[in-house]
Design a protein around this motif. Structure first.
Motif, PDB file in Angstrom:
ATOM      1  N   LYS A 231     -28.356 -18.443  93.390  1.00  0.00           N
ATOM      2  CA  LYS A 231     -28.080 -17.027  93.638  1.00  0.00           C
ATOM      3  C   LYS A 231     -26.656 -16.890  94.137  1.00  0.00           C
ATOM      4  CE  LYS A 231     -32.088 -14.588  95.122  1.00  0.00           C
ATOM      5  NZ  LYS A 231     -32.847 -14.017  96.192  1.00  0.00           N
TER       6      LYS A 231
ATOM      7  N   HIS B 299     -23.290 -14.149  95.283  1.00  0.00           N
ATOM      8  CA  HIS B 299     -22.992 -12.782  95.713  1.00  0.00           C
ATOM      9  C   HIS B 299     -21.570 -12.363  95.394  1.00  0.00           C
ATOM     10  CE1 HIS B 299     -26.837 -12.566  97.648  1.00  0.00           C
ATOM     11  NE2 HIS B 299     -26.626 -13.796  98.094  1.00  0.00           N
ATOM     12  N   SER B 300     -20.763 -13.272  94.842  1.00  0.00           N
ATOM     13  CA  SER B 300     -19.394 -12.880  94.509  1.00  0.00           C
ATOM     14  C   SER B 300     -18.868 -13.753  93.377  1.00  0.00           C
ATOM     15  CB  SER B 300     -18.485 -13.049  95.731  1.00  0.00           C
ATOM     16  OG  SER B 300     -18.352 -14.431  96.005  1.00  0.00           O
TER      17      SER B 300
ATOM     18  N   PHE C 108     -18.938  -8.675  88.551  1.00  0.00           N
ATOM     19  CA  PHE C 108     -19.012  -8.278  89.963  1.00  0.00           C
ATOM     20  C   PHE C 108     -18.305  -6.947  90.218  1.00  0.00           C
ATOM     21  CE2 PHE C 108     -20.571 -12.542  90.455  1.00  0.00           C
ATOM     22  CZ  PHE C 108     -21.588 -12.343  91.365  1.00  0.00           C
TER      23      PHE C 108
ATOM     24  N   GLU D  11     -29.178  -8.707  91.401  1.00  0.00           N
ATOM     25  CA  GLU D  11     -29.286 -10.118  91.797  1.00  0.00           C
ATOM     26  C   GLU D  11     -28.612 -10.944  90.704  1.00  0.00           C
ATOM     27  OE1 GLU D  11     -33.231 -11.676  93.174  1.00  0.00           O
ATOM     28  OE2 GLU D  11     -32.776 -13.186  91.645  1.00  0.00           O
TER      29      GLU D  11
ATOM     30  N   LYS E  42     -20.006  -3.730  91.933  1.00  0.00           N
ATOM     31  CA  LYS E  42     -19.381  -3.111  93.105  1.00  0.00           C
ATOM     32  C   LYS E  42     -19.182  -1.603  92.916  1.00  0.00           C
ATOM     33  CE  LYS E  42     -15.353  -4.477  95.481  1.00  0.00           C
ATOM     34  NZ  LYS E  42     -14.315  -5.495  95.455  1.00  0.00           N
TER      35      LYS E  42
END
Ligand SMILES: Nc1ncnc2c1ncn2[C@@H]1O[C@H](COP(=O)(O)OP(=O)(O)OP(=O)(O)O)[C@@H](O)[C@H]1O
Length: 548
Positions: free
Chosen positions: A189, A191-192, A133, A146, A137
């Motif tokens: 899925k 996201h972090s 991640f 994704e 970022k």
């Protein structure tokens, strides 16, 4: 969905083998017999203190020495292991490479501690997720990412989904393109890193563990956490996608029934754990020998675990094995056994190649790109009109030579775009055909499995198998043709870049830079709008065909 294919170029590599010796736990009262020298060598002292000088020089000592890519002593933390042998592998995952990291060792040697870790000393799973991640970022490109994650366990030769509350038994399937897949496994899925860690903790709480004689919380199942990172170029109609996969594996502990004093279910668990670990050890043996003597057969099919790990052991993967050992003299035989397999694993070769391919750009994505380009075209048209009125003279009269050269280039760009549209159409058709082929393949596999229950290897099964082979051949032929179309598309795009560069050069050499610059940008964008509109129409058509 069109496939994500790996390009032809492969790079051969060997397994990275690291050894980690844990420190003593509170309840152990033993002699320390493991020494780590120069971050690479591991010396296991003879546990028998009675050996004298004569025994030693006559080579009657059980002292053993091994050399590995990395070796970590009891003072090292998981972060040390991560920095030295894992972090570079994890960076590759964000660039479309596959990686496998697994801990191997006897019960209580520190596998779970290494892979999962504690709050104060987070394990390789946790550290890898943070790196992935962080890379996303700090990525400077405009690419879209994704990340999906799945977590499974193999317990008593049955696969369970650790992200499902009450998971049923899951089956392994062989997919012609993706290799071994677990049918029905949930892919979430995320996201972090925090979200995955939450899922990881949830999964770990569902994992089967028991208190055994050798370890208070011994893992009774093999756990595989898989993270997939898809990287998609944004705002480009050449829908290139890179997909890297990271498999992090915490194996169950191997043990001798006589040492653990287990009975009943625990004994049965132990037998199954040992069966799959034995299968893994046999694969490591065969693969190690294969490199040395060219032997071909590797018994992957002997357990679910080895089938799942197949890619990590010999396929497209950069693989790290962390062999964990205890420092205690009572564990001498386990330690030497683990180091023996780790030593063989050094011979294992895998290959790495980026998984690059094409995927659908959704109709809505095309529409978004068309809208933004059309706004730009509109703005340029207005700017062009303003410049023309400022110049008072028509530009064609002012710079006739520049204009005729630009017109030639503009015509060539249009032809190039037309060729690109035709190539894309051919590629869509191929992919659509293969989508149908794959569906038929799935039906045939199901039919073969059902028919085999009725009559093993009978005439019907034979006929179904023959049809399956035809379909497989078609898929391969179409994939090959698709790769050729991709190459032609690449050449076409390269040519368009050259034309656009020539266009820019012609403008910078002319005496009418500003006006011609806007004019040519306007023309190029208008051409892109046509191209995107065409892709959108193709996409819509094939989505409808696929749905009907
Ligand atoms: N590097 C370390 N530092 C401190 N304690 C450790 C370390 N490695 C392992 N331990 C401790 O040793 C014990 C056994 O470790 P762990 O459960 O990780 O072993 P394991 O190999 O996963 O065992 P099993 O195969 O039975 O599941 C645990 O109490 C753990 O906290």
């Amino acid at each position: 969905m069109p496939s994500i294919r790996a390009p032809a170029a492969k790079k051969a590599t060997t397994l990275t083998v690291a050894v980690k010796c844990r420190r003593f736990t509170g309840r152990e009262q033993s002699r320390d017999i493991v020494r780590v020298i120069d971050n690479k060598e591991v010396l296991v002292l003879d546990p028998d203190l009675s050996k004298d000088y004569l025994d030693r020089i006559q080579n009657r000592t059980k002292e053993k020495k091994y050399c590995f890519d990395h070796a970590f002593g009891p003072a090292c933390t998981n972060v040390d292991v991560y920095k030295r042998c894992i972090s570079s592998v994890i960076s590759g995952v964000v660039q479309g490479l596959n990686a496998t990291v697994f801990a191997y060792g006897s019960t209580g040697s520190g596998k779970t501690y290494t892979m999962v870790g504690t709050r104060d000393d987070p394990g390789l799973m946790v550290l890898s997720l943070h790196t992935i991640f962080n890379h996303i970022k700090t990525d400077k490109s405009s690419d879209g990412f994704e990340v999906t994650c799945s977590y499974l366990e193999v317990y008593n030769e049955v696969i369970y989904d650790l992200l499902e509350k009450s998971s049923g038994h899951l089956e392994l399937r062989e997919d012609p393109e993706q290799g071994i897949v677990v049918a029905g496994l949930r892919c979430i899925k995320v996201h972090s890193a925090d979200k995955i860690l939450e899922l990881l903790n949830l999964g770990n709480s569902r994992r089967k563990t028991e208190s055994t004689e050798a370890n208070a919380t011994s893992s009774r199942s093999h756990a595989v956490l898989e993270i997939t990172v898809k990287r998609k170029q944004r705002n480009k109609y050449r829908n290139q996608v890179m997909q890297g996969k990271l498999a992090l594996v915490d194996l169950a502990g191997s043990e001798r029934a006589s040492e653990t004093h287990n009975g009943g279910q625990k004994l049965r668990d132990g037998a199954n754990i040992n069966r799959s670990l034995l299968a893994l050890a046999n694969c490591i043996n065969a693969l190690g020998k294969q490199q040395k003597k060219g032997l071909a057969y590797v018994p992957y099919r002997n357990s679910k675990l080895t089938r799942i790990l197949k890619d990590g052991l010999s396929g497209n993967s950069q693989t790290v094995m962390v062999a964990t050992v205890s420092p205690a003299d009572s564990q001498y035989h386990h330690t030497v056994n683990t180091l023996k397999y780790a030593d063989r694993a050094k011979e294992i070769k895998t290959h790495i190649q980026k998984n690059i391919g094409t995927v659908d750009t959704h109709v809505s994505d095309y529409q978004r790109m068309i809208d933004s380009l059309q706004n730009e075209v509109f703005r340029l048209r207005k700017e062009l009109a303003a410049k023309e009125s400022q110049l008072s003279l028509k530009p064609a009269e002012k710079a006739a030579d520049d204009m005729s050269w630009l017109n030639v280039l503009s015509h060539e760009i249009s032809e190039n775009v037309q060729e690109r549209i035709n190539l894309q159409k051919a590629l869509f058709e191929l992919e659509e055909t293969n989508l149908r082929n794959r569906t038929e393949l799935q039906h045939l596999d199901d039919a073969i499995a059902k028919q085999q229950v009725i009559e093993k290897d009978g005439a019907v099964v034979e006929a179904l198998r023959a049809r399956r082979q035809v379909i497989l051949d078609n898929i391969r032929d179409n994939d090959e043709a698709g790769v050729n179309y991709q190459k032609e598309i690449e050449a076409n795009e390269k040519h368009r870049c050259q034309l656009q560069n020539m266009n820019e050069e012609a403008i910078s050499d002319s005496g009418n830079k500003t006006y011609l610059g806007i004019l040519s940008q306007y023309r190029i964008l208008a051409v892109h709008v046509v191209l995107l509109a065409c892709f959108r129409a193709l996409q819509l058509y094939y989505t409808n065909v696929g749905n009907s």
